[in-house]
Structure formats: structure tokens, C-alpha cells
Design a protein around this motif. Structure first.
Motif, short mmCIF file in Angstrom:
data_model
loop_
_atom_site.label_atom_id
_atom_site.label_comp_id
_atom_site.label_asym_id
_atom_site.label_seq_id
_atom_site.Cartn_x
_atom_site.Cartn_y
_atom_site.Cartn_z
N SER A 110 7.96 16.93 0.95
CA SER A 110 8.52 16.16 2.35
C SER A 110 9.96 15.89 1.87
O SER A 110 10.41 16.17 0.85
CB SER A 110 7.40 15.11 2.67
N ILE A 112 12.86 12.13 2.33
CA ILE A 112 12.95 10.86 2.77
C ILE A 112 13.44 10.69 4.14
O ILE A 112 13.61 9.56 4.61
CB ILE A 112 13.89 9.96 1.74
N PHE A 114 11.59 11.07 6.36
CA PHE A 114 10.56 10.51 7.27
C PHE A 114 10.98 9.00 7.68
O PHE A 114 10.72 8.77 8.56
CB PHE A 114 9.63 10.32 6.08
N GLU A 125 7.38 3.33 -0.14
CA GLU A 125 6.17 4.20 0.33
C GLU A 125 5.30 2.97 1.05
O GLU A 125 4.25 3.50 1.98
CB GLU A 125 5.36 4.58 -0.91
N HIS A 130 7.69 5.43 10.86
CA HIS A 130 8.71 6.63 10.28
C HIS A 130 9.72 6.50 11.42
O HIS A 130 9.82 5.72 12.36
CB HIS A 130 8.00 7.80 10.63
N ALA A 139 9.58 15.90 8.86
CA ALA A 139 8.86 15.17 7.49
C ALA A 139 7.32 14.79 8.10
O ALA A 139 6.20 15.13 7.62
CB ALA A 139 9.32 14.00 6.96
N GLU A 143 4.25 16.61 6.64
CA GLU A 143 2.85 15.83 5.58
C GLU A 143 1.62 15.59 6.45
O GLU A 143 0.63 15.64 5.81
CB GLU A 143 3.43 14.09 5.75
N CYS A 159 2.47 13.80 -1.20
CA CYS A 159 3.50 14.29 -0.46
C CYS A 159 4.91 13.83 -1.14
O CYS A 159 4.99 12.59 -0.88
CB CYS A 159 3.48 13.87 0.95
N ARG A 161 8.34 12.89 -1.28
CA ARG A 161 9.52 12.88 -0.23
C ARG A 161 11.04 12.81 -1.33
O ARG A 161 11.20 11.91 -1.66
CB ARG A 161 9.42 11.35 0.36
N PRO A 218 1.95 9.57 -0.13
CA PRO A 218 3.58 9.72 -0.22
C PRO A 218 4.11 9.14 -1.42
O PRO A 218 3.56 8.18 -2.06
CB PRO A 218 3.96 8.86 1.12
N ASN A 220 8.00 8.62 -3.11
CA ASN A 220 9.49 8.89 -2.94
C ASN A 220 9.95 9.27 -4.41
O ASN A 220 9.94 8.78 -5.37
CB ASN A 220 10.09 7.36 -2.78
#
Length: 307
Positions: A110, A112, A114, A125, A130, A139, A143, A159, A161, A218, A220
Motif C-alpha cells: 500500500s 502512505i 492513504f 498507523e 484517510h 490506497a 487495502e 498492508c 504503506r 497497516p 508504515n
């Protein structure tokens, strides 16, 4: 163990495949053009219509496929960006549904994007809201499709990111062009945040998530020290031994690049909360060291499609 990867011939995928094979895993790369590649002792290329029951038991599925973001975002381009991610991910979900023994973990890429963009907010996270722009919608859809693995098959799903991935290919190869031509500098006021990550930490983060059964949802994948565009450019020009004289007006970038200019004129401050929580050790937490490790003077090869 046996690992199935989509996007295994792309920028991230090729680095990841190399790392996994060094650890003696067998990698099955799902590709539209398997005949273009030669199988090895540890890598098998298979088509998207491959009969799933002919695969051995797969421990991990890693989904990295997606059309490149680079290029003018016409309506057709934006459709391809979205469909290449959601449709391939849906296909992978259907493959896992057909597997008699389900994978233990599904890791799906995915971005960032998002979170949307901001000059003053800090995203982790724990941020559930979003953004409202195109990249955020991509994104979210990506996801949502991936999380079917957890919701319907109870497979641990991650996921990842990704931030701005730094390596000899990808975004950095575009950033260095004006700098090498002695015309580099910040974009606009240079206040936009750049949440970056070295390709080695991308690969290591994926394998870290694969091996750590307590990580899900998620994640990061960004270095812990984001930089504003003006700071990023200053460090990059220093590493390249080029001047940092010019400012590129943001309106000019928007005129030249259209909606894709958001990748350069806007940004977000993103921290790797889960990776930090689980004690992941970054190889390159600081930008200058990360850039110095990359051979920025090497002419990049033509980027391959990540499907």
C-alpha cells in the motif's frame, strides 16, 4: 519455505526476491509474461492463470503488483493505477481461496498516500482517517481488497504503506536529473514533508513482518526521520556535489506534470509506529547515510513494469 510474489520482477520485488533466495526460500513469481524469464533452482515464474492446486504449500504471499505512478495522470492512466492494484490483489485473494492449505501470512503493498497530505500533522498507523485525494482513494481500495484475506480466510494480513523508496531506480532517479544538470533545488517553498525509506529497509521490513506473527494490519514502511523538501534537496545536492541554487515554482510543476505533481508539491510526515514498537532496527535511519550508500552516479536501467 515457499513464497508467492506478485510484482516480483519490479523495483521492490527484484530486491526482495534476491534477499529471500539468499535465505534459501523458494520464490514463485506471478507474472503476465513467464516465458520472458528463465527459472532457476530457487525461482519459478508462473502465469496468472496457473492452476493453483499445482503449487506446493505456500507459507507467505506477497503482493507488490501495480502500474507505476510516474507519467502524466490522464483519465486512462488513473484507471490503470487503480485497476492494476485492486484487480491483481483480488486475483491473489481468489488464488488463496483455492489453496487447500492457506498461507500463514499475506503481505500486500500500500502507500502512505492513504493519509492524504499535510504540512503540520504527524501520521502513524493509529491514524484511521484517510485523505480525500486520488492517491488516498487508491490506497483505501487497495487495502480494502487485501483485507479480505483476514476477514474471509483468517489469514494474518499486513498492508505495508510504503513511503518514498530510495534506490538506484524509482523516484530518486527522477529527482537527481535536474540536480545533475546543475539546476536542482527545492520545489516551491520546500515545506512539504518527504517520508522516505531506503530500499534495503523496505526489503527488511517486509521480511520482518513476514516473520513476526504479532504484526498485522497497516504498517508504515518509512524511515523514522522524515525531511522537508528543502532539507531533502540540500542533503541530496551535497551528496551529489552539486549546487543547490534554484527553486522550482510549484505552479510550474503543476502545469508540467498535472495531477501527478502532488507527489512532489505535497507531502506528509509519517512515522513507522509499528516497526518501532516491535523493535525493528533500521539500516538507514538518516537520509545522508541512505543517499551515500546508493550509487547515484550510476545511470539507471529502464524500469520494468511491476506486474
Amino acid at each position: 519455505m515457499n513464497i508467492l510474489i506478485t510484482g516480483g520482477t519490479g523495483f521492490v520485488g527484484s530486491h526482495l526476491t534476491e534477499a529471500l533466495t539468499k535465505e534459501n526460500h523458494h520464490v514463485y513469481i506471478l507474472t503476465r509474461y513467464p516465458d520472458n524469464y528463465e527459472n532457476t533452482k530457487q525461482i519459478t515464474y508462473i502465469a496468472y492463470d496457473y492452476y493453483v492446486r499445482d503449487l506446493p504449500a505456500i507459507h507467505t504471499v506477497i503482493n507488490l503488483a501495480g502500474d507505476t505512478l510516474f507519467g502524466y495522470w490522464t483519465t486512462e492512466k488513473k484507471t490503470n493505477i487503480m485497476k492494476s492494484r485492486t484487480e491483481v490483489t483480488q486475483h491473489v485473494i481468489e488464488m488463496m481461496q483455492q489453496m487447500e492449505k492457506k498461507p500463514e501470512v499475506f503481505i500486500s503493498a500500500s502507500a502512505i498516500g492513504f493519509y492524504g497530505t499535510s504540512e503540520d500533522l504527524i501520521f502513524t498507523e493509529n491514524t484511521t482517517e484517510h485523505g480525500e485525494d486520488f492517491l488516498s482513494s487508491v490506497a483505501v481500495a487497495w487495502e480494502t481488497t487485501a483485507m479480505q484475506a483476514a476477514d474471509e480466510m483468517h489469514i494474518r494480513t499486513v498492508c505495508t504503506r510504503f513511503g518514498i523508496i530510495l534506490g538506484e531506480k524509482g523516484a530518486l532517479s527522477y529527482m537527481t536529473v535536474p540536480i545533475k544538470m546543475f539546476a536542482g533545488g527545492k520545489i516551491g517553498k520546500g515545506e512539504q514533508w518527504m517520508s522516505w525509506v531506503h530500499i534495503e529497509d523496505v526489503v527488511n521490513s517486509i521480511t520482518f513482518c513476514m516473520q513476526n506473527e504479532h504484526i498485522e494490519g497497516p504498517v508504515n514502511v518509512t524511515a523514522p526521520n522524515p525531511k522537508r523538501n528543502k532539507e531533502f534537496t540540500k542533503i541530496l545536492t551535497k551528496v551529489l556535489n552539486r549546487p543547490n541554487w534554484f527553486t522550482t515554482p510549484a505552479p510550474l510543476v503543476r502545469t508540467a506534470m498535472g495531477e501527478m505533481s502532488e507527489l512532489m508539491t505535497k507531502g506528509q510526515y509519517v512515522l513507522p509506529g509499528k516497526l518501532n514498537e516491535h523493535k525493528y532496527q533500521f539500516s538507514y535511519p538518516y537520509l545522508q547515510n541512505a543517499l551515500q550508500e546508493i550509487n547515484l552516479h550510476k545511470k539507471p536501467k529502464k524500469m520494468s513494469q511491476s506486474q
